[in-house]
Structure formats: C-alpha cells, structure tokens
Design an enzyme around this catalytic site. Structure first.
Site, mmCIF file in Angstrom:
data_model
loop_
_atom_site.group_PDB
_atom_site.id
_atom_site.type_symbol
_atom_site.label_atom_id
_atom_site.label_comp_id
_atom_site.label_asym_id
_atom_site.label_seq_id
_atom_site.Cartn_x
_atom_site.Cartn_y
_atom_site.Cartn_z
ATOM 1 N N HIS A 307 0.855 -1.186 0.000
ATOM 2 C CA HIS A 307 0.000 0.000 0.000
ATOM 3 C C HIS A 307 0.894 1.240 0.000
ATOM 4 O O HIS A 307 1.916 1.279 0.677
ATOM 5 C CB HIS A 307 -0.897 -0.023 1.238
ATOM 6 C CG HIS A 307 -1.988 0.995 1.241
ATOM 7 N ND1 HIS A 307 -1.771 2.335 1.461
ATOM 8 C CD2 HIS A 307 -3.333 0.867 1.057
ATOM 9 C CE1 HIS A 307 -2.913 2.987 1.411
ATOM 10 N NE2 HIS A 307 -3.882 2.124 1.172
ATOM 11 N N LYS A 358 -5.995 -0.308 -8.422
ATOM 12 C CA LYS A 358 -6.934 0.595 -7.763
ATOM 13 C C LYS A 358 -6.952 1.935 -8.497
ATOM 14 O O LYS A 358 -6.104 2.220 -9.355
ATOM 15 C CB LYS A 358 -6.563 0.784 -6.293
ATOM 16 C CG LYS A 358 -6.702 -0.479 -5.459
ATOM 17 C CD LYS A 358 -8.142 -0.959 -5.409
ATOM 18 C CE LYS A 358 -8.290 -2.189 -4.541
ATOM 19 N NZ LYS A 358 -9.695 -2.680 -4.477
ATOM 20 N N HIS A 438 -8.275 15.184 2.468
ATOM 21 C CA HIS A 438 -7.732 15.290 1.118
ATOM 22 C C HIS A 438 -7.121 16.662 0.861
ATOM 23 O O HIS A 438 -6.129 16.776 0.133
ATOM 24 C CB HIS A 438 -8.816 14.977 0.085
ATOM 25 C CG HIS A 438 -9.106 13.520 -0.062
ATOM 26 N ND1 HIS A 438 -10.078 12.878 0.682
ATOM 27 C CD2 HIS A 438 -8.537 12.571 -0.839
ATOM 28 C CE1 HIS A 438 -10.097 11.590 0.346
ATOM 29 N NE2 HIS A 438 -9.176 11.375 -0.565
#
Length: 527
Positions: A307, A358, A438
């Site tokens: 990841h 992804k 974000h």
C-alpha cells in the site's frame, strides 16, 4: 514575450516584425513590374506582419489567444488497454471519463494559464480549512475520535498555503489537554484510549502552532513510559495497548521519539525489555524490512498487501533512524520499490493510486508522491570527494533529477482535485466532495512536486560493530536542503501557485521541526 504554439514547449522567443508596402488603388494591377517610390512612402503606408504566427496585426484588432499546450498524454484515453473486462476495469474507465474533461480544460468557464491549468484557488481553500476548524454539523459525530486529525490536517494545509496559524495556539492547547491521558499519549477525545495515530496528529498540530506554552502541554515522561509499553520484541510497535502492530506504529514512534528527544532506554514493564540490551529503536529497521512484499511495495504488516501509505511510513521511518543514503538501501530493495511506486502513477490522469489495480486518489499525491523525495535523496550521487558521480554512497546507480512525472501529478491536482464550487477545498477525484483530509494531503503532494530536496552530505562512517538504528536516531539530525523545483520544459504553473515546502519525513515545515526539537533538546531529563 512568451509565445506558445500547439505541440511545442514554452520558450522565450523573439518576434520579428517585417514591414510590407500597402497596395494603393490599382497600382499593382496596372504595373506589376514597377517598384514603388520608397522615398515617398511613410510609416502609415506599411502594414505589419507578425512572422511567428503569420497573421496581420493592427493595434485596433484583438489578437486571438494561442490554444493552451496540453500534451496528448493527458487528453486521451490510455493507448494500451487490457482486453479482460472486469468491475475494476469498468471503474477505471469511468474514472478516466470523469477526469478527461478537467484535464483537457473543458470542465467549465475557469481562467486557465498558458498550459491549460486553472490556478490554485487559495482564497477558497483557506476559507474551507478555517471553517473545518470551527463547529461542524451534527453528521460529523462519527468523526469524534478523529478530532486530533482535523487539527493537523487543517493547520498543516493552512501553513502550506502561507497562513500564520499561531493565532490558533490557545485553542490547540485547550483541546490537546482534554485528550491527553495520565498513562501517556493522546486519545481521539476526552477519556478515549491513547493511540499512536492521534498522538502523532496532536504533536504535529502543537509543532505547527509553536510556542513554549504549547510544547509544555506534552507529558514527555508519560509519553516515554507509554511508548515502552507499545514496543514489541520483534522491533515494531503496537498502535495502542492491545492493538495491532504495523508499519504506522514504527513510523509514528520514530517521529515522537525524535521530535521530543525521548530517552531510548526501555522500562522493565516493556514487552521488549531484555535486561537493558535493547532500546526503543532496537529492531525497528528490521521490522520495516520485513514488511516489503514480493511486488516491491510495503505492507502494513509482514505478508500483507502493499500500500502506498505504508511505503511512505517505511521510508520516512528509516530516514529518521540514519542518513537515508545508507539506511534505506541497507534495509529495502530500492529498485523494486521504485518500480512498484512508479506503477502507481497513471495516464491520462497523472495522479497516483494507492494499490495495484486501484483508482487514482488525490491523497496519494502525498502518500506515494511523498516517497520520491526520500528515494531521490537515497539515490543522490555521492559527495564532492567521490570518484564516481553516477553512483550513490552504497553503490546503487544514482537517480536522475526526478523519478516521477511531476507535470502529470501537478496537472491532476490543479485540474481534478480542486473543488471549484463555493465550498472550496481539495478532493479525491472530480466526482467526490472535498474534505480536510484530502485538502491537506493533496497540498502536501503539490508541495513535494514543486520542490527539490537534497541531503547536505554523505553518511558519517560508523564505529566498528556499531549499528546506527540500534544506538541512536541520527537520521533525525540529517541536514536537508530544499529548493524550488524549476524545469524550463515542465514548468506548468505560475510561481504564485507554489505552496510552502514541508520536511520529507515529518510532513511539516522545517522551521516547525527545528522549533520543537530545540525546545526539548535544551531540557535535561523530564524537567
């Protein structure tokens, strides 16, 4: 004068204006071979032609603006596609369809620069972050345990945007005091269990607002004892008492130990205590190494899926233990890691995904994009005394100036990640809502892409038999130099759209790192 032709890079070029006689009446038709009497002609008798664009010029005419130069790579679907149709591939196609209008400058009446990019909307994003620090609607009750993160995300984002956040100092002090437990560490709120993640975010928020009153909130002795209870015999750290042990714990523990200048000795109550032979940093680099996967990426724990965020935690953790040029190649397979990270950047989007197969997500602008300054420092060529300028201190081939497409990432951030509505803030991708998480990490990725980091020197030699990560966190004292990243061929934004740099490992500005370190290094014991 800066001019642009479609398909060409921006250059400073001279425009040559030539003068041609105007035709008067039927002079040319009646006598095509005759020459005009130049002595009788004045400047009013000439028309001006711009040879660069080949069009007539008149002061009264409005000149057409050249079309923004957007490389085809960012304007069309990928040229290579897998014939196997799956749910994942359909989502990827949908994401590309959503992003392409933004990347091509067709998403609305926005003011674009010469490269087809909107400007960084500072005013809206600052307003969004300040509102996120205030009272939130009732639906945010589910985020109660993440209150420390809101402090860090918002204060960090505001700092990168050039705002002075010291005015929030008293509020941060009052909030942090309610979250600190007598057993050490900070929880998500009053009475909540201490956790490394929330402790990390509170300490960084305190570092961002600065000041001795803020630093004094931290119970260093309680923090040290608590970390000792989380230290595990295999070198890693649990994230809370009885919680999971993963790569986040290793990174956050390294950040806390080095920022607060904590003692490295273990208490007898620590699960890793072995009579004094080991300390808080013993085995931590080995634990990081055990998390590298067959793909080359880094997983949360050994034998899990790689990841992007865990890759950042691994690299930043090692960079705090020793000089990155020595410690990162010593514990990680760097070429395989670079390969895995490089595959996370997609075209035409230009952004990063967090895992194999992804979708791109704005937050990985930091979690993946932030890996490259650490790797570029690790792969930087040796110092001036080296005989081989194309080799690193550990023998690896020196990296080029940049290991990823900064242009691609900046295009994705400025076109796809900005919420251009009244709401402001930054987001995952065009069809998502902006949020504080974000906003911070997209700005962090933008900061990384806009700056170049370099280590001041090669690693100092070790004494015979000494293993630096076991003895002391010397990497935390590495001298980092930062410069604006400027490439004449890839400068696609205005200087006014540049954000402030942040430390590659601590993810806050260098001056804030220096301030909190200096305060605690100047104190003896736990006084």
């Amino acid at each position: 004068m800066v001019v642009r032709t479609k398909g060409a890079r921006c250059r400073n070029r001279a425009i040559f204006i030539r003068k041609f006689p105007k035709q008067k009446g039927n002079m040319a038709a009646s006598n095509p071979t005759s020459r005009p009497n130049l002595d009788a002609i004045t400047d009013d008798d000439f028309e001006y032609v711009d040879e660069e664009f080949g069009s007539s010029y008149s002061p009264d005419q409005v000149q057409p603006q050249p079309e923004p130069m957007i490389p085809d790579l960012f304007k069309q679907p990928p040229l290579v596609k897998d014939d196997l149709i799956t749910d994942t591939s359909r989502l990827q196609d949908q994401t590309v369809d959503h992003c392409l209008p933004f990347l091509a400058g067709e998403d609305g009446p926005l003011e674009l620069n010469d490269y087809g990019l909107p400007r960084l909307n500072r005013e809206k994003h600052v307003k969004f972050l300040k509102q996120s620090l205030g009272p939130l609607p009732g639906r945010f009750v589910a985020m109660d345990a993440s209150r420390p993160w809101f402090l860090y995300w918002c204060l960090s984002g505001l700092t990168m945007m050039g705002e002075n956040v010291s005015s929030y100092r008293e509020s941060v002090i009052a909030t942090a005091r309610t979250m600190q437990n007598e057993s050490g560490g900070f929880g998500g709120g009053h009475g909540q269990l201490s956790h490394l993640a929330t402790t990390y975010s509170v300490i960084l928020a305190i570092a961002l607002v600065g000041g001795e009153d803020a630093y004094d909130v931290i119970d260093r002795k309680g923090m040290w004892k608590w970390l000792c209870t989380l230290k595990q015999p295999d070198g890693g750290f649990q994230v809370c008492m009885g919680g999971e042990e993963d790569i986040r714990g290793a990174y956050i523990a390294a950040v806390i130990i080095t920022l607060l200048d904590l003692p490295l000795d273990l208490t007898p109550e620590s699960p890793a205590y072995d009579g004094g032979r080991s300390n808080l940093l013993t085995g931590i680099a080995e634990y990081v190494r055990s998390c590298q996967t067959f793909e080359g990426g880094i997983s949360s724990q050994p034998n899990n899926e790689a990841h992007g965020a865990y890759a950042f935690c691994a690299l930043a953790c090692l960079a705090l233990l020793d000089n990155p040029r020595r410690v990162i190649p010593s514990y990680l397979d760097v070429p395989r890691l670079v390969s895995w990270l490089s595959y996370r950047q997609y075209a035409p989007e230009g952004g990063f995904s967090g895992r194999t197969n992804k979708l791109v997500d704005g937050c990985y602008s930091h979690w993946v994009g932030g890996c490259f300054p650490l790797l570029e420092a690790c792969l930087g060529s040796s110092g001036s005394g080296s005989k081989e300028k194309n080799r690193t201190a550990t023998g690896l081939a020196a990296a080029p100036e940049t290991l990823y497409s900064r242009e691609g990432l900046i295009r994705y951030i400025l076109t796809c990640c900005q919420d251009q509505t009244k709401r402001g803030g930054l987001r995952d991708k065009p069809y998502k809502m902006s949020d504080a998480y974000h906003t911070n990490y997209v700005l962090s990725g933008l900061s990384s892409a806009q700056h170049q980091w370099d280590l001041d020197s090669d690693p100092l030699p070790l004494s015979e038999g000494e293993t630096t990560p076991t003895m002391a966190a010397l990497g935390a004292d590495s001298i980092w130099n930062v410069f604006p990243y400027i490439d004449d061929n890839d400068q696609i934004y205005e200087d006014s759209d540049r954000v402030r740099p942040i430390h590659p490992a601590y993810a806050i500005p260098q001056k804030n790192v220096a301030g909190i370190k200096a305060y605690f290094q100047g104190r003896s014991g736990f006084a």
